[in-house]
Each structure stands twice: as structure tokens, then as C-alpha cells.
Design an enzyme around this catalytic site. Structure first.
Site, short mmCIF file in Angstrom:
data_model
loop_
_atom_site.label_atom_id
_atom_site.label_comp_id
_atom_site.label_asym_id
_atom_site.label_seq_id
_atom_site.Cartn_x
_atom_site.Cartn_y
_atom_site.Cartn_z
CG ASN A 1 -0.23 -0.10 2.52
OD1 ASN A 1 0.50 0.82 2.88
ND2 ASN A 1 -0.39 -1.20 3.24
CE1 TYR A 2 0.32 4.12 -4.59
CE2 TYR A 2 -2.01 4.13 -3.98
CZ TYR A 2 -1.01 4.02 -4.95
OH TYR A 2 -1.35 3.80 -6.23
#
Ligand code: CTP
Length: 398
Positions: free
Chosen positions: A210-211
Site C-alpha cells: 500500500n502507499y
């Protein structure tokens, strides 16, 4: 708060040295024990007599006090004596020497021997201050846990106007007071923090991630360190530099590795802050070899749930203060409160992707703290300021 505190003041060569005289006077008036070290250039601006009168202690500037008797200044003793070492003003020259470990005067030797927290108040002309070397040196100090008191903006000795003035003595005095204030509450507590994303392997070259940048968790770790806590930071993969030496750093990749690292530190922790964006799912099957397009192996990846680390901590909780994070896109407050209750948390830090400047990758965040007894909404702030708010809130509750 300052009564009986042992404060070592270091003064370097800058016109701002005259302001430090006022700082020494105020500290001594508040009942602190003050000792002063000056560099040779500092003595071009102020006299030892002024400083020794105000601090009621001899002022040190030489390794050797009396060459005939061989009496010398014990820099190790000074460094060990102090509860706090404040270098104000800090010139660009001494800043550079501190960062590079130079040791050609008493002040630098004391810096290298000191095991107390260090605060610095830089002072220089605006171009020197903005120079990339100075900025890198300051950031290096910060990374290693030195508290840098921001310079002021205004008229400089050169006649130029801009950033570079030493902070005013009253602001330095306030920063010292705040340091001892928070020290007394959280000092020595064990804080366990998780940060960053987790990567869940698909095959040797691919993963689900994920970011999350890890910035929030690293800021929390730095804040905890500066408050005198014993900090363990468990981090998923990030592009951030490793924190300074005072922080116990454990690098993990997957949710499973994070779970096992957290488990082995949980029982001794006083406060646990789960700011990591742990993957909720991982591939059920990890391919041993890289999947080729033709094999169609990646057309559909079957997933299984990872362990909810925070929920399992909530179930085992006894003395720990447990803080969770949540990033929501809708029904934020209701979802946040549900997580607080389901995971048996003492506090939830909620951010919404609908708020500009909040969430992943940014240097800022806009959060709402959710407690069992109610919510506190905060404005958009840089992540370090959010970390301060988190600790202020925890201190009020433990
Ligand atoms: N968390 C965790 N272990 C997981 C997933 C999340 O410890 N496997 C923690 C995160 O570190 C964070 C909090 O739980 O502190 C919130 O995670 P989030 O994914 O928002 O919560 P969920 O309960 O999984 O809810 P959602 O359905 O919204 O994903």
C-alpha cells in the site's frame, strides 16, 4: 520545574552570545544549577566574569586550566553531570564540527562525552543558514535526536533581514522548561511503535502493498525519543532513513513478521502505537518462481486474511495504553469509534482521505482522536506536530 536541574550551557562565537547571558541569568534565578562552557571565539563577544557571576560557577573554555599545576577541565565529568546540554548560540562552524565529530575544543569534547539530551539554538547570517550544507547538518542533528530550536526571522548583524537570528532567550528558556515538563511524565517509559506498509509476497518479484510512507510512525518514534522514552520502532519497508541510534529499530516486511516482532515486545511496553498500514490480506499461495504471463498464474490470486495485530493486542491487554490508527473514506467517526471498541483501544487516531493534506505520503496530517469518552478534532499540521499532539493526549491519560 527547573529547580535543581543541572543545565550545561555551551556558547560559541556569535554576536547572539550576549543574549545567552540573559538565559543563564533566568535559569539560575529559577533554581537550576548552571555551568557554562565557551569556545575561544565566544569569549570575543562576552566575558567569563559576566557568566560566572550570573551562573555562580566557574566558566570553562580550555582543556588546561593551569599549565604549571597540570589542572585540567574534565569534559567527561561535565558531560555526565548535566541533565541537559544546551548550545546557544550554535555557530555554523561548531554545527559542522558537531555533525562530523570534530573535537578540537572543550565544548566539542563535552558534546562527544555527554549522555544527556542536547538542545541547540543556531545563529548565523541568512545565506549561511539557508546554505545546503547548514541545512544538511541541522537535519543530521535532528535525525540523531538533538532538539533544534528554530532560528528567528528578522534583522541580522550583517544588516540583512531574514532567517538566522538565534531564538530569543525567553523562547530557549521556554523550550528548556517544556523539555523538563514532559520528561517528568514519560521519561523512561517503553513505547512500541509500528510504521510503514507491509508487503505480502505473491512470487519472488511481486507483492501486495500500500502507499504508506512511514512518515507518521517515524515522527511518532522521534517525538517519543525526545520525550525521554525508550523507543522500539518496528517498520515495514519504507524509503525513509533509519532513525538515529537512540531508537531500537526492527525492520520487517510482511504482516506475519510484524506480528511476531510486536508479540515479542508487547509484554514490556507501556504504550503501543500501531501506526503501520498492515495488509488485511495476503496471497494464500506464494509462488516459488516468478510467474510468467503465459502461465496465467496471476489471473486470479486467492487471498487469505492476515492476523489483525492490533485486535490481538487488545485481547491480551493488561497495563498497556493501546493506540490504533484508521484511515477512512466515509462514515469516518462512526467507523473509527467501532474500531476503538472492537479492538479494545484506549485511543484511535483517525484520518480521512477526504481531507486535503491528510493520509499517505504527505508531510502533513489532519486527525481526529477518538477516545472512549469522546472525540478531539485537530487542524491540518505537519506530522511531527501531530506526533506531539498524540503524546500530549497520551500523557494526559496515563
Ligand atoms: N491493523 C493491524 N493488523 C492488521 C490490520 C490492521 O494491527 N492486519 C491495525 C493498523 O495498524 C491500524 C488499525 O489496525 O492501527 C486499523 O486498521 P484498519 O485496516 O483500518 O482496520 P480494520 O479493522 O482492518 O478495518 P477495515 O475493514 O476498515 O480495513
Amino acid at each position: 520545574m527547573l529547580k535543581g536541574k543541572k543545565i550545561l550551557i555551551g556558547i560559541t562565537g556569535s554576536i547572539a552570545a550576549y543574549k545567552t547571558v540573559l538565559l543563564v541569568r533566568e535559569l539560575a534565578k529559577s533554581g537550576a544549577e548552571v555551568q557554562v562552557i565557551c569556545t575561544k571565539s565566544a569569549l570575543d563577544f562576552i566575558t567569563p566574569l559576566t557568566l560566572s557571576t550570573l551562573s555562580q560557577n566557574p566558566v570553562y573554555s580550555d582543556f588546561l586550566i593551569d599549565s604549571k599545576s597540570g589542572e585540567w577541565t574534565n569534559h567527561v565529568r561535565l558531560g555526565k553531570w548535566a541533565d541537559l546540554f544546551v548550545i546557544a548560540p550554535l555557530s555554523a562552524n561548531t554545527l559542522s564540527k558537531l555533525v562530523h565529530g570534530l573535537c578540537d575544543n572543550l565544548l566539542l569534547a563535552t558534546f562527544l562525552s555527554a549522555d544527556c539530551p542536547i538542545m541547540v539554538a543556531p545563529a548565523m547570517d541568512l545565506d549561511m543558514y539557508h546554505h545546503w550544507t547548514t541545512q544538511q547538518n541541522l537535519s543530521n542533528l535532528r535525525k540523531n535526536g538533538v532538539k533544534v530550536i528554530d532560528v528567528g526571522d528578522g534583522e541580522l548583524a550583517s544588516g540583512l533581514v531574514g532567517k538566522g537570528r538565534m531564538a530569543e532567550p525567553e523562547d530557549i528558556y521556554k523550550a528548556i522548561g517544556e523539555y523538563f515538563d514532559v520528561q517528568s511524565k514519560l521519561s523512561g517509559r517503553k513505547i512500541l511503535i509500528t510504521a510503514g506498509p507491509t508487503y505480502e509476497k505473491i512470487d519472488p518479484v511481486r507483492f501486495i502493498g500500500n502507499y504508506s510512507s512511514g512518515k507518521m510512525g517515524y515522527s511518532i518514534a522521534q517525538e517519543a525519543f525526545e520525550r525521554g522514552c525508550s523507543v522500539t520502532l518496528i517498520s515495514g519497508p519504507t524509503a525513509l532513513p533509519r532513525p538515529g541510534e537512540g531508537i531500537d529499530f526492527i525492520s520487517v516486511e510482511s504482516a506475519e513478521e510484524m506480528l511476531s516482532a510486536v508479540d515479542s515486545h508487547y509484554h514490556v511496553a507501556d504504550v503501543v502505537i500501531m501506526s503501520a498500514a498492515v495488509a488485511d490480506y495476503r496471497p494464500k499461495h506464494v509462488f516459488q518462481d516468478k510467474q510468467k504471463k503465459e502461465s496465467k498464474g496471476l489471473n486470479a490470486i486467492e487471498l487469505e486474511e492476515t492476523t489483525d495485530i492490533l485486535k490481538s493486542l487488545g485481547k491480551q491487554k493488561n497495563h498497556q495504553f493501546l493506540v490504533g490508527f484508521a484511515l477512512e473514506t466515509n462514515d469516518e467517526l462512526a467507523n473509527g469509534r467501532r474500531k476503538l471498541e472492537n479492538k479494545n483501544l484506549d485511543m484511535l487516531v483517525m484520518n480521512s482521505l477526504n481531507d486535503k493534506g491528510a493520509g499517505f505520503g504527505t508531510d502533513t496530517n489532519k486527525v481526529t482522536f477518538i477516545f472512549p469518552e469522546g472525540n478531539i478534532e485537530h487542524s491540518l499540521k505537519d506530522k511531527r506536530a501531530v506526533a506531539k499532539d498524540i503524546f500530549d493526549a497520551i500523557e494526559n491519560r496515563i
